[in-house]
Design an enzyme around this catalytic site. Structure first.
Site, short mmCIF file in Angstrom:
data_model
loop_
_atom_site.label_atom_id
_atom_site.label_comp_id
_atom_site.label_asym_id
_atom_site.label_seq_id
_atom_site.Cartn_x
_atom_site.Cartn_y
_atom_site.Cartn_z
N CYS A 35 0.77 -1.20 0.00
CA CYS A 35 0.00 0.00 0.00
C CYS A 35 0.81 1.26 0.00
O CYS A 35 2.02 1.26 0.00
CB CYS A 35 -0.83 0.03 1.27
SG CYS A 35 -0.94 -1.53 2.08
N ASN A 272 2.31 -0.93 5.84
CA ASN A 272 2.67 -1.20 4.46
C ASN A 272 3.69 -2.31 4.51
O ASN A 272 4.80 -2.12 5.00
CB ASN A 272 3.27 0.05 3.81
CG ASN A 272 3.73 -0.22 2.39
OD1 ASN A 272 3.40 -1.24 1.81
ND2 ASN A 272 4.51 0.70 1.84
N GLY A 273 3.29 -3.50 4.06
CA GLY A 273 4.24 -4.60 4.12
C GLY A 273 3.56 -5.90 4.45
O GLY A 273 2.37 -6.06 4.20
N MET A 517 19.51 -29.02 -13.31
CA MET A 517 18.47 -29.65 -14.12
C MET A 517 17.25 -30.13 -13.34
O MET A 517 16.55 -31.05 -13.77
CB MET A 517 19.05 -30.82 -14.94
CG MET A 517 20.00 -30.41 -16.03
SD MET A 517 19.41 -29.05 -17.09
CE MET A 517 18.19 -29.88 -18.08
N GLU A 936 18.34 -14.79 -17.62
CA GLU A 936 18.90 -13.63 -16.95
C GLU A 936 20.34 -13.43 -17.39
O GLU A 936 21.25 -13.97 -16.79
CB GLU A 936 18.88 -13.81 -15.43
CG GLU A 936 19.63 -12.70 -14.73
CD GLU A 936 19.42 -12.67 -13.24
OE1 GLU A 936 19.18 -13.72 -12.66
OE2 GLU A 936 19.50 -11.56 -12.69
N LYS A 987 14.50 -23.00 -7.49
CA LYS A 987 15.03 -22.33 -6.30
C LYS A 987 14.29 -21.04 -6.04
O LYS A 987 14.89 -19.97 -5.99
CB LYS A 987 16.53 -22.08 -6.44
CG LYS A 987 16.89 -21.40 -7.75
CD LYS A 987 18.37 -21.06 -7.83
CE LYS A 987 18.72 -20.67 -9.25
NZ LYS A 987 20.10 -20.40 -9.47
#
Lengths: 1536, 500
Positions: A35, A272-273, A517, A936, A987
């Site tokens: 929020c 907030n959190g 893998m 990435e 992961k």
């Protein structure tokens, strides 16, 4: 305030949506919110109506931090908390015939009541009853005026009746007492209504809610959008309504169909959190509450329980406990510091008194851990506290006339610059307090000093606390019992792999083993092999709604020490409270275990309870033993023991160990239920746990400490053999140390992925999901753990144990039998665990795609499907209902050439695989109109050019992950999909890891990192700590490329559906639900095996949630994770996927043979390696990949024809086509119930697949104006200058402009200075994001978070507005995470930047006059100059680039994390000196900074005060390059 | 985990063979002793794959990566334990298995595979030499009795397993030597008979009762057998050889390979044969028909007997030499990794003298007036699918007829099925389409309590399949007698990709 009435109430589709209830896989318990928070106050305490207006103005400026769902007029909630406006109430109640007492002498309850008259009356009667029982009278009710036509249709539908009750005491009591009576009465009413199950319906009870009931404050809130708050509640516009301060809140919930009561503020605070450990915190409270005694509450204390409820949100629970502690006698700042302590443990510079305060309170309450900005008040004081990580922004300013404005963003209220006295930000772990009685701000230091000196905490600790290290070692410490080792290993189910793969490397190196893998073995509940009970627990992880932590480089916030002992009464404070035994390491060595057993001091008496059971008695024996253990622990506590040792030593042929996690859960929950949990610590002495996951689960279910004696013995025994072979094998004591440290690091990693910083709060937090556990089992032993599909119970657990014991003590042995099973869990073995990718499936798949042979492919598919059906996966339990009458001719089904476009490969980075393999995948997918993924790691811009034969090597999907490697505006502009990777299946919650040996010059170049240096990308995106942050990044990326789909990758877990809904609301175009078992280049084995859920569960939950919320049509749902055949694809479509990803299969088509050696760089077929010799072996061809996807598509057509389905769109979401296989014989699997997966949400004319585009509202962007102004410059390069007014609602300014430049000029951009724009005001988030070369942004004002993120060559300067009088170099000018992921360009800040300045900067140069914590974190390139103070943990994870810090006090080294960097002087006459002077000069010229002026003027004095922060690896590489240039040897080969 | 980069650093090296001129004068094994160091270096090449195709390529499911790892580390005693957990007789497979594991090795994709078979041999030799292998009699006896009929590798494996499970096992062998083809079919230069003897000694010490020269069905009736034993395991092998019915087949000097090889093995054990009985190559022109391993055994034996000339003919095409890197393209139909590739192999026997001819069909044997074979008439053929069906058929090439001098012709063309008359017919077991003993999913024949394994059940095959069958049948028989079994289970993938 203008009122806008909503007129467009024709019957929109969403109008028929129904409120969300628990059904199928959806559970409201998983909703998340985040929020915008605001706080305005007159510090002197002067009340005015203007304060309300200003607060609402602030709230309106935070609208973009809230969200709305299918109904554009229904928000997720907004509200305001103010002081009780006596003048106003006096007037309005007198109209109703009430006479209010003096201000402060009466209370007001703001109540949400059920809509029906009868239910309403019943609830009101309860209030009257409770009030009078507390010695007060109900003066009367007032209907709160409302304008329902100003709010959304969905909000109206669920709107409660809103009334205020006025309550006065019947005797003269003091203000605090009145507040307590009101509180007690409220709790009584809440409990009473909750119990009225006969008189009230579930909905009625659910709708009843008391927003506030206080003499001091009142809350107005609802299911509103920020701007609707005042129009809806006309009270708020009444000039008579006055307050000295207000808290406001705008909510962004993951779900659309929120509830009125979920809006903030709560009674004392807004948040907030997210509290990650809330389940544990609630459990601990539940245990504590039975022992409450309070002088203030007296007998009423019993009326206060339960303090929290299971179905309450984290914020609500926090508020409940906060309120209890505050009304129970503690000051609010005291409560805040107890519940959200700053990271004190091991702090370099914190005072001893403060540490003592925190240490003392750690014995009273565990931290409520998670990202949190809490603004709180008791009506007299108002304050705010920020979590230890600083994961939420909070900026403030104070005017010269004592107005405080504090909010999630700067620029929320127009204040003339010259009126500003000072500005600041809330720093991690800090408390900010305004005391209206004293009429002043009390800063953190004063607050904390005040708290720390309340009592002699240090002395109390010295006298009472004990440290395990100080206890003398007993004479006897058990070692290895070689004689019985093997049989005990068997009894505990040890396998050869446990020894060779898990324990040996741990013992040798102190690190957990990595693998690659993914995982393709059966779920524990479906496996034929005996399973460890731990395997049924799946680790939860942080994703979107809160960030995972960085355990590697943000150690300053983590704490792994633990205490055991009895806890004191929560309402008291006494020296006895800290009578605790502290352990540095919760994983105990045998010697430490022996100490605890023999310690002889009051307060630390231990009792050993045997956890063995008589295996001859079968399940009954197990149940009897659990009962016995529970009664023995109760006895032990009654007899005054404070430490319980649950021990399974003494296993023999009849006595089996109760699985350690079963007995731990049993005891923990038994003691919670009995209210005795706080009286003792639980220490587990067990042969059972041996890998990281085991320990995480044990701690998560209440173990305070664990002694894994058999793991030690096993390792010692192995190493003794090794020592005969090699002499560099570690000694026994080193082995023990390595195991303890390695496991602790691993457990920390598991905690970190959930965003939990301290073991004390992880302890008992139960952040796991049961997969394949029956509800009955969970309810008894692992209470409140989610478990969705049923599964095993005690009987099956007993059976597994008996089988293991039988192997350990066989009646008869057979020669040549191996002592321990091969297992084959991590590596396939013909006599081991089943793997879906095995020699047969791999060989058949390769053969079929290499030769494009449909017959062989059919063989492959049959085998793979059959194996799936042999009970490996959830989908293996599902079958299509057969109905031949529905079949249609194949020719009527959509062509394969269309279907194939719905496929994507996975996010496999260049770096994890070779350039050859990466480009071949891209070519193949481009040929068929499907999508490959960069992964990435950026992408070489030369791939954006077509090959001579027309092939494109450009990956359609460009990933944006936490490392932001190579994420430039040009990269973004060349994508068809931009994928935000929130998590990775193998992961989740962890960052990427690319071993240095896989980073050569080329890869390092594309990623802008240092070759040969390990790359750890941060676990969190540092610009996504919450759902509204994600929505901001989606907006950023859409600006950076408005033609690309913005795509959010999530990992399946319980609750992922609600997050997906949040993504849909945040305008994501695609959401990917990734399964838990997909491939990986390198991950800890415990993560590969134990984190996340299969995609079937997450996908089905996502589909159900999106459909029920009316959001399904606007977002594409994709899924991936071990999809292999058309059958898998068809089931994925039916469970809700529009598109599908296959990565491992595509790699196998390229020649991957599942060596699982990606992390070692030794892939012998040249795929997952950068070794030039091995890359030369790459034989993959695009044709094979094309064949694979075409064969799959053709096969899918066959399935569709059989079902009578013509298009994929018609298949999506059709769960009515599936059924659970009934012929399941598996002894464990037969308990599984998949009905929840097949639930269709109850929605009229539900849309089941994506059919419309998101509205990104880009037309509102300021960039449209910028682009118009710059059109000539973009077209022809002619320079342009212009000025603009700007505010915090202008977000992501510059990205769209930069896109236009990149499209035309690529990486090069325009010449420096071509476009120069000046802005006045507070700029919104992501200002200057991805700014292209040739663009300069000058800001006069200040900036919010994420300034210049992804800066791609542009230039940004920020100076305070003209007329400011504050000291600029001491004042914050930009928020957190500026220059995150910048790749080039420059930034000059005339002031102080927030936390994580320059995080993951890989090429930009920047000058700031001060920074917060974690500066230059993970930097890999560029130059950062700080001519002022830095926060803690500077340069953590920094592996490239340089930083220069002005260290006038000579104490910078204390705050710098020197793990990877050297601190060097700046030598006179050096190149360094030249660079530094140039940048400081530029800074002076651009910003007019007197600080820079002074430095330049007195350079010789200042030079020696500069410290150069230089990454050691970077230094080495630069040196090697220099040598290579000298010798002419060009090719750089990474070491290692 | 072995050595991570071992395969990059070391090439494939086999132990050396003794010089040809030396070894053709004796019957000793052809390989020199392999130094430990060299074996460990070879084991270091193992990549310890996530999916070890070798483990699947081995019909026994040998834990190849696991023992490679142990050999690399020099832990020989643990290595033999791992090996014995799946294979009763690694000293046999280490010598005479064609090693389908090796072409399945992932390194075979683009380099030379691990020397798996030689490492296996090394482990077993080292274990015997070091005294690691001892009798392991069962700790307790059941009251069950089992008859195993046929002492080939299948029978031996079944007997050892069942005995270890505690049953009293009697193993019947109709020959005077134990070991079946191991004893009588395989020449000493491949498998010295002491290697069998020491294993038989171990089994004797464990309690297996061996009855040689006992022809069940003749010496003991089927009824007696059924009355005395709780289970009967048929492991009699595939003994009816494939014949070549061409003119002149009846001439003297035309023999089945097995008759020839068995005689030499008996001779090596000291038996003597009259000139009438004797089949020897000494001074003769020898033609071996059949290009398989048995043919090669005949060839090596002929060399040692002093043949004047040797010729080996084969009706099939000559296989490709070996796979070049270019041929190892994944879409090349000849590249069939992880299956056993049909390539031209030079065995030790071929190294000693190699005269092979392919695409040759024998049309007639021509003899002299004494009825002794002197010549072989043949024609070259082409394999064409033009004929009657999709399968290629041998089409004689016109004008390609030729003759070969032939004083001794050895028919090494494989075996059809087990001998039916006698024991099998007496027992009344059913046969499958190929004439082998038919079994159900529990390896039981149509007769309750009667099981079968090895070549008798699956047709002629490899020693490794025989051992696997023997182990499997032991488990099933044990289960059938006792209700459950502690013997190791049957491999999951009984049907192999490998089609050797």
């Amino acid at each position: 305030m203008k009122v806008s009435v909503i007129k467009e109430y024709a019957q929109p589709a969403y109008a028929s949506l129904k409120p969300m209830k628990k059904s199928g896989l959806y559970d409201p318990a998983f909703e998340h919110d985040a929020c915008g928070v605001g706080l305005v106050a007159n510090i002197r305490g002067d009340q005015s109506h203007k304060m309300v207006d200003q607060a609402l103005e602030v709230l309106n400026h935070l609208t973009h931090r809230g969200a709305r769902g299918a109904d554009p007029h229904t928000g997720d909630g907004a509200g305001i908390l103010i002081q009780t406006p006596h003048e106003f109430f006096k007037d309005v109640t007198s109209d109703l015939g009430m006479r209010l007492p003096e201000p402060g002498k009466y209370g007001v309850a703001m109540v949400f009541l059920p809509q029906g008259a009868k239910a309403q009356a019943a609830c009101e009667a309860e209030i009257a009853k409770a009030v009078s029982a507390q010695g007060m009278e109900l003066l009367g009710w007032r209907d709160v005026p409302q304008r329902p036509d100003t709010i959304g249709i969905l909000a109206q539908k669920v709107k409660p009746t809103i009334r205020q009750a006025f309550i006065a005491p019947t005797s003269d009591i003091d203000s605090d007492k009145l507040e307590r009576e009101l509180y007690v009465a409220r709790k009584v009413v809440e409990n009473a209504v909750e119990a009225m199950t006969d008189a009230l319906s579930d909905d009625d009870r659910d709708n009843f809610y008391i927003c506030s009931m206080s003499a001091r404050t009142i809350v107005y809130k609802g299911l509103l959008i920020s701007e609707q708050v005042a129009p809806f509640f006309p009270d708020l516009e009444d000039e008579r309504l006055k307050t000295a301060f207000a808290l406001v809140h705008s909510r962004y919930s993951t779900n659309t169909l929120g509830a009125w009561k979920l809006a903030h503020p709560y009674r004392m605070l807004c948040h907030n959190g997210e509290i990650n450990t809330v389940q544990g915190n609630k459990n601990w409270m539940r245990a504590r509450e039975q022992h409450f005694t309070s002088d203030l509450f007296g007998d009423d204390v019993r009326k206060l329980v339960p303090v929290t409820r299971q179905d309450e949100s984290d914020t609500a629970s926090f508020d409940q406990v906060f309120e209890l502690l505050a009304l129970g006698g503690r000051e609010i700042e005291h409560v805040a510091a107890m519940m959200i302590p700053e990271p004190w443990y091991g702090h370099e510079t914190m005072s001893e008194e403060k540490k003592a305060f925190y240490q003392y309170h750690s014995a009273v309450m565990e931290p409520w851990d998670g990202p949190a900005m809490m603004a709180f008040t008791d009506g007299h004081k108002v304050g705010a506290v920020l979590d230890r990580n600083g994961f939420r922004p909070m900026r403030y300013l104070v005017t010269k006339d004592d107005l405080l404005v504090m909010a999630s963003e700067t620029g929320v209220l127009d204040i003339a610059p010259e009126k500003v006295a000072f500005k600041g930000r809330l720093q991690p772990g800090m408390i900010f307090l305004v005391d209206f009685e004293e009429g002043r701000i009390i800063d953190d230091a004063e607050v904390k000093h005040g708290l720390a000196s309340r009592a002699p905490y240090g002395d109390w600790i010295k006298e009472n606390a004990r440290f395990l290290d100080d206890i003398p070692e007993p004479s006897f410490v058990p070692g290895v019992d070689s004689e019985t080792l093997e049989e005990r290993q068997k009894a505990f189910g040890y396998s050869q792999e446990d020894l060779k793969i898990l324990l040996a490397p741990l013992a040798d190196t102190g690190h957990e083993t990595y693998g690659s893998m993914g995982s393709d073995t059966p779920l524990a509940v479906l496996s034929d092999l005996p399973q460890n009970l731990f395997n049924y627990f799946k680790q939860q992880f942080a994703q979107v709604s809160n960030p995972p932590l960085d355990k590697d480089f943000e150690k300053i916030v983590t704490q792994m020490s633990m205490t055991v002992g009895a806890e004191g009464n929560l309402f008291d404070e006494s020296p006895r409270h800290c009578r605790q035994l502290a352990m540095e390491h919760p994983i105990l060595t045998n010697a430490e275990m022996a100490k605890i057993k023999t310690i002889d001091e009051p307060g630390f008496k231990s009792a050993v309870v045997s956890t063995l059971w008589n295996a001859n008695k079968g399940t009954d024996g197990l149940r009897e033993a659990l009962d016995r253990v529970r009664s023995e622990v109760t006895d032990a506590i009654d007899k005054g023991h404070q430490i319980l040792i649950l021990s399974d030593r003494g296993v023999d042929s009849e006595s089996a160990p109760i699985p350690s996690i079963l007995v731990t859960g049993a005891v923990h929950h038994h003691l919670i239920r009995e209210g005795m949990r706080q009286n003792v610590g639980i220490v587990v002495e067990s042969g059972d746990p041996r890998e990281v996951h085991h320990f995480a689960v044990l701690f998560g279910y209440g173990a305070n400490a664990v002694n894994p004696y058999l793991a030690f013995e096993t390792a010692w025994d192995m190493c003794r053999v090794d020592r005969e072979l090699e002499n560099d094998t570690p000694t026994d004591s080193v082995v023990e140390k390595n195991i303890v440290e390695g496991l602790e690091k691993g457990v920390l990693n598991v905690m970190a992925k959930m965003g939990v910083s301290t073991l004390a709060s992880y302890h008992g937090a139960q952040v796991f999901e049961g997969l394949g556990l029956s509800k009955k089992l969970v309810d008894e032993f692992f209470t409140w753990t989610p478990t969705k599909i049923e599964g095993i119970g005690l009987e099956e657990i007993a059976q597994d144990s008996v089988e293991r014991l039988g192997r350990a003590y066989p009646e008869q042995t057979v020669a040549a039998e191996l002592p321990l099973d091969v297992a084959g869990v991590y590596q396939w073995r013909s006599n081991g665990e089943h793997h879906m990718y095995n020699p047969l499936t791999v060989a058949l798949l390769q053969d079929s795609v290499n030769r494009n042979d449909a017959t062989v492919f059919a063989q492959y598919s049959k085998l793979a499907n059959d194996e799936t059906r042999r009970l490996t996966t959830i989908r293996g339990l599902l079958d299509f209902k057969e109905d031949e009458s529905k079949a249609i001719p194949l020719g009527e089904v959509e062509p394969a050439s269309e279907i194939v476009k719905r496929f994507a490969t996975g996010a496999i980075s260049l770096g994890s695989i070779s350039r050859e393999a990466h480009e071949t995948l891209a070519i193949a997918m481009n040929r068929i109109g499907a999508r490959s993924n960069t992964g990435e790691g950026g992408e070489d811009a030369s791939r954006y050019e077509l090959d001579p034969n027309g092939d494109s090597r450009s990956s359609a999907i460009k990933q944006v992950a936490s490392g932001r490697f190579g994420v430039t505006i040009n990269y973004l502009a060349n994508a068809t999909d931009l994928q935000i990777k929130m998590a990775q299946g193998s992961k989740p919650g962890e960052g990427g890891h690319l071993p240095g040996q896989k980073i050569d010059e080329y890869i390092g170049g594309v990623r802008r990192t240092t070759p040969g240096v390990d790359l750890i990308s941060p676990p969190p995106h540092h610009d996504i700590y919450s759902i509204e942050d994600l929505s901001q990044l989606i907006h950023d990326l859409k600006n950076a490329n408005d033609e690309a789909r913005i795509h959010v990758k999530l990992v399946s877990k319980a609750g992922v559906g609600t997050i997906a809904a949040g993504v849909a609301k945040g305008k994501g175009d695609v959401v990917l639900i990734s399964g838990d078992s997909g491939g990986t280049g390198s991950s800890p084995l415990s993560s590969i095996k134990h984190a996340g859920l299969p995609w079937e569960l997450g996908l089905a939950e996502t589909q159900q949630t999106l459909v029920a919320n009316g959001l399904r049509s606007r977002i594409v749902v994709q899924t991936d994770g071990q999809i292999k055949t058309a059958q898998d694809v068809a089931i994925a479509a039916v469970l809700g996927a529009d598109e599908w990803g296959i990565a491992t299969g595509a790699l196998i088509a390229l020649g991957c043979i599942m060596l699982r050696k990606c992390h070692l760089n030794t892939c012998s077929v040249g795929i997952a390696t950068q070794d030039p010799d091995l890359r030369a072996e790459f034989r993959g061809r695009p044709e094979a990949v094309v064949n694979y996807f075409m064969l799959l598509s053709e096969d899918l057509r066959n399935i569709m024809a059989g079902l009578g389905i013509r298009t994929v769109d018609d298949l999506i979401g059709r769960t009515d086509l599936l059924e659970q296989r009934t012929a399941v014989e598996h002894w464990k699997g037969k308990g599984v119930d998949l009905a929840p997966l097949l639930v269709q949400p109850d929605v009229d004319n539900a849309e089941l697949h994506q059919s419309e585009a998101q509205d990104h509202e880009l037309e509102k962007a300021l960039d449209n104006e910028l682009i118009k102004t710059a059109s000539n410059a973009i077209e022809s390069g002619s320079p342009v200058t212009a000025s603009f007014e700007i505010g915090n609602h202008n977000r992501t300014v510059g990205a769209m402009l930069s896109n236009r430049i990149a499209r035309k000029y690529g990486d090069e951009g325009l010449p420096d200075g071509t476009i120069e724009f000046n802005f006045t005001g507070s700029v919104g988030q992501s200002f200057g994001a991805f700014l292209a070369p040739g663009v300069t942004f000058n800001v006069s004002g200040d900036a919010n978070d994420h300034l210049g993120k992804g800066l791609s060559g542009g230039k940004i300067k920020v100076v305070p507005p003209a007329g400011s009088t504050f000291v600029a170099e001491e004042t914050i000018i930009t928020g957190n995470v500026a220059l995150y992921g910048a790749t080039s360009g420059e930034m000059f800040l005339r002031g102080v930047a927030g936390e994580r300045f320059c995080v993951r900067n890989s090429g930009a140069n920047a000058v700031a006059e001060g920074v917060g914590d974690h500066g230059c974190e993970y930097m890999t390139g560029g130059i950062t100059v700080i001519i002022g103070k830095t926060g803690r943990n500077f340069a953590a994870g920094m592996s490239g680039g340089e930083a220069y810090v002005l260290d006038e006090d000579g104490d910078f080294y204390v705050r710098c994390n020197q793990e990877l960097v050297d601190l060097d002087p700046v030598e006179a006459g050096s190149e360094d000196e030249e660079k530094l002077i140039r940048l400081i000069n530029d800074h002076r010229n651009y910003t007019g900074s007197p600080v820079a002026e002074n430095i330049i003027a007195n350079w010789d004095d200042f030079r020696t005060k500069f410290v150069k922060v230089m990454p050691r690896d970077y230094k080495r590489v630069l040196e090697e390059r220099r040598l290579q240039e000298e010798t002419g040897d060009r090719e750089f080969v990474p070491n290692g | 985990m072995g050595k991570v980069t071992g395969f990059k650093e070391e090439g494939r090296e086999l132990p050396s063979r003794r010089p040809v001129e030396e070894r053709v004068h004796d019957w000793k094994e052809v390989y020199n002793e392999w130094p430990d160091k060299d074996a460990r270096t070879q084991a270091s090449r193992c990549m310890d794959c996530g999916v070890p195709f070798c483990n699947n390529g081995c019909p026994l499911g040998n834990l190849i990566p696991d023992w490679n790892h142990l050999v690399y580390r020099g832990e020989w005693e643990q290595a033999i334990a791992q090996l014995h957990s799946t294979n009763n007789f690694p000293e046999f497979t280490g010598r005479i298995c064609p090693a389908p594991c090796e072409p399945a090795c992932t390194l075979a994709i683009n380099q030379d595979p691990i020397t798996i078979e030689m490492i296996e041999k090394k482990i077993s030799d080292k274990a015997w030499d070091s005294g690691f292998i001892k009798p392991e009699p069962p700790t307790e006896r059941t009251d069950k009795k089992v008859a195993v009929i046929g002492s080939g590798p299948a029978g031996l494996a079944a007997a050892q397993q069942l005995n270890r499970a505690g049953h009293l096992v009697t193993l019947f062998e109709r020959n005077e030597y134990l070991g079946g083809l191991l004893a009588l079919g395989i020449p000493d230069f491949k498998l010295e008979k002491e290697v069998i003897e020491r294993r038989l000694d171990q089994m004797r010490a464990e309690g297996v009762d061996f009855r040689v020269s006992t022809n069940v069905g003749v010496d003991i009736t089927v009824d007696q057998l059924k009355a005395e034993y709780d289970s009967i395991i048929l492991t009699g092998g595939s003994t009816v050889p494939r014949d070549l019915p061409v003119p002149g087949r009846d001439l003297n000097g035309v023999h089945f390979a097995m008759d020839y090889l068995a005689q030499q093995n008996r001779r090596s054990k000291g038996q003597e044969f009259s000139p009438e009985e004797s089949i020897t190559a000494d001074g003769k022109n020898v033609v071996i028909i059949g290009g398989g391993d048995t043919g090669a055994d005949c060839l090596g034996t002929s060399h040692r007997q002093g043949a004047a000339s040797t010729t080996q003919i084969e009706i099939l095409d000559q296989p490709i030499d070996s796979l070049t890197p270019e041929q190892r393209q994944l879409d090349n139909p000849q590249f069939i990794w992880p299956e056993y590739p049909m390539v031209f192999r030079v065995t030790a026997a071929h190294e000693e003298g190699d005269n092979r001819d392919y695409d040759v069909m024998t049309t007639e044997f021509v003899g002299d007036e004494d009825g002794n074979v002197r010549e072989l008439k043949a024609v070259r053929i082409e394999w064409k699918a033009e004929g009657h069906g999709p399968r290629p058929e041998p089409i004689p090439v016109e004008g390609s007829e030729f003759t070969l001098k032939a004083d001794l012709v050895l028919l090494a063309m494989g075996f059809l099925h087990p001998q039916h008359n006698g024991l099998l017919d007496d027992l009344g077991v059913e046969y499958d389409m190929r004439g082998n003993v038919k079994i159900d999913e529990n390896m039981m024949t149509s007769e309750p309590g009667v099981f079968s394994a090895g070549d008798m059940q699956r047709g002629q095959s490899l020693v490794v399949h025989a051992i696997a069958g023997g182990r499997a049948v032991a488990r099933f028989a044990d289960e059938q007698m006792m209700g459950s079994s502690k013997l190791p289970g049957v491999k999951r993938y009984f049907r192999q990709l490998t089609t050797v």
